[in-house]
Design an enzyme around this catalytic site. Sequence first.
Site, PDB file in Angstrom:
ATOM      1  N   CYS A  87      -8.958  -2.806 -12.061  1.00  0.00           N
ATOM      2  CA  CYS A  87      -8.478  -1.699 -11.244  1.00  0.00           C
ATOM      3  C   CYS A  87      -7.225  -2.074 -10.440  1.00  0.00           C
ATOM      4  CB  CYS A  87      -9.573  -1.173 -10.321  1.00  0.00           C
ATOM      5  SG  CYS A  87     -10.220  -2.415  -9.215  1.00  0.00           S
ATOM      6  N   HIS A 113       0.803  -1.228   0.000  1.00  0.00           N
ATOM      7  CA  HIS A 113       0.000   0.000   0.000  1.00  0.00           C
ATOM      8  C   HIS A 113       0.831   1.270   0.000  1.00  0.00           C
ATOM      9  CE1 HIS A 113      -2.994  -3.089   0.869  1.00  0.00           C
ATOM     10  NE2 HIS A 113      -3.646  -2.357  -0.011  1.00  0.00           N
TER      11      HIS A 113
HETATM   12  C1  PEP Z   1      -6.316  -5.339  -5.923  1.00  0.00           C
HETATM   13  O1  PEP Z   1      -6.254  -6.212  -5.039  1.00  0.00           O
HETATM   14  O2  PEP Z   1      -5.828  -5.458  -7.060  1.00  0.00           O
HETATM   15  C2  PEP Z   1      -7.017  -4.062  -5.634  1.00  0.00           C
HETATM   16  C3  PEP Z   1      -7.283  -3.184  -6.594  1.00  0.00           C
HETATM   17  O3  PEP Z   1      -7.331  -3.810  -4.336  1.00  0.00           O
HETATM   18  P1  PEP Z   1      -6.261  -3.303  -3.248  1.00  0.00           P
HETATM   19  O4  PEP Z   1      -4.959  -3.048  -3.968  1.00  0.00           O
HETATM   20  O5  PEP Z   1      -6.823  -2.107  -2.606  1.00  0.00           O
HETATM   21  O6  PEP Z   1      -6.198  -4.497  -2.326  1.00  0.00           O
END
Ligand code: PEP
Length: 565
Positions: free
Chosen positions: A484, A193
């Site tokens: 996404c 993140h």
């Molecule tokens: C993913 O897991 O690809 C996603 C878009 O969600 P996050 O990165 O917030 O877990």
Amino acid sequence: MSRPAGLKGIAASIGVAVGQARVIGKEHRRRPHRQIEQAAVSVELARFAKAVSSSRAEIESAKQELTQKHGPTYAPILDVYLLMHGDALLIDAISNAIREERVNAEWAVSEVAERLKKPLLEDTSSYFQERASDIDHVKEHLLRHLSGEQRHESPVDGPTVVIARDLTPADAVHVLAPPTVGLVTELGAGSSHTAILARTFGVPAVVGLGPLPEIEDGDLVLVDGFSGEVTLGASPRERRAAERRRDRFAAFLRAERSTSAVTPDGVSISVTANIELSTEVEAALENAAEGIGLYRTEFMCLDRREPPSEEEQLELYRGVIRAMAPKRVVFRTFDWRGDKRLRADHLGERENAWLKTQIKAVLRASEEGPVSLMFPMVATLAQFREARALVEECRATLLDESARLAALPVGMMVEVPSAALLANRFAELADFFAVGTNDLAHHTLAIDRHDGRSAAGPLDPAVLALLERAITAARDAGIPCSMCGDMAADPVSLGLALGLGYRQVSVPVSVLPLARAVIRNIDLEAAAEVAREALECVSAHAVRQLLLERLGPSLGALWKDQGLV
Ligand code: PEP
Ligand code: MG
């Protein structure tokens, strides 16, 4: 002159940065042990008390600054640190150690912090690991104030490159703002993140570099967010070359701000933005986002003990929807996992209540403009049915309260292999899919998304097969399906996403212009051919090579200028 030190890590956020090092978290290295005389105890206690109060004042002022910049929602992130400055277990224990063990304050701070951390670190749950890192943060604050370096701001003037072992997402929110122009961390992976936040704020970043050599505040650092290279001690010539690449890329991004995303064969691709903070909406609009494809709402809860109230959320959501209207905003319900957890353990019952609060806030806000709601980490059909039922329950409660509610499409993230495997059945229940390649790769391949080795994850043929399954099921059922996850944010693998059939992608705000430029250079028929071959490859590495060979040349000047390949 000595040769510059070239280091290579994971390219986590594109762009080139040239700046002076700002080393975060090195205070723990300085903790001289001094046995003190009884007469000096009161002096040491007074030094410690002063450090506590100036450290607290510094955090108070950071909180105010955060409120000014981002409104009241994010400031509680810092409350936990303020509370710890009055915590008997920590503060009184340090005073006692000075008094009873007759040691200098620095030593007492370090020793007590280590003692408190030990049982937390023995528990592998991320909750306890994060509590241990909170103690570390407060320890570093106190040590810095004891050493007389009374500053929270950068110790160097001008553009800085933040160097850290790792950053928590909460730290990243503070640190990845001007004058920070680059980020280098020892730990982390492309889909962690912190890396996502670096992309969000457009800060070139290299993560997972491994143990760093000794770097001092003020040292010149070059960060290449395309190749993952970090250079220390660069020559003036190397510095100028890096500055030229940095400026060229900035000019490219400016020129691409409002371009279209139509492929050479005339197909229009929808490119929306992923946001973590409501304040990013402005940048999303400036960069011509066609909507918000993923609003990671859990970021408003980072380091809080509980989410904002329904009214607070309502106000925030209304602001985002009004700013984006008539473009759509896709809200994702709180995804509290791993490093994004709330500061509360055993969520259980309360989590459900908080979820209802959030759904009600989204439903009420949906009067302001086009909105969709989606659920993360859906693994079973029953879970998604329950999620939909919860939305209906919230809607019914609000209608009783005579709220006027607009229609709200309810979709799901496809990011757990079970969801991709049964995509055709989920497609009968969901109004839309949003495919999360970060978690899908993580769960399919049993790799940790925070582990550097997972960088090539989404390109593994097993993940590609699931991605194909999801888009095919959506197409057959006639529901929208976007990608996404960060596969769409990577210029090399975006072409493959198009080849697999994806026609909607959602990427970090800073990547919007680049994504559109890549799309304008990808012939869909050629990409589909490459995708068919990619599904037959034996490894992610082989897929990447195939992409570079076959799609790389058509990206022409873009690749060459920026050294993307
Ligand atoms: C993913 O897991 O690809 C996603 C878009 O969600 P996050 O990165 O917030 O877990
Ligand atoms: Mg995910």
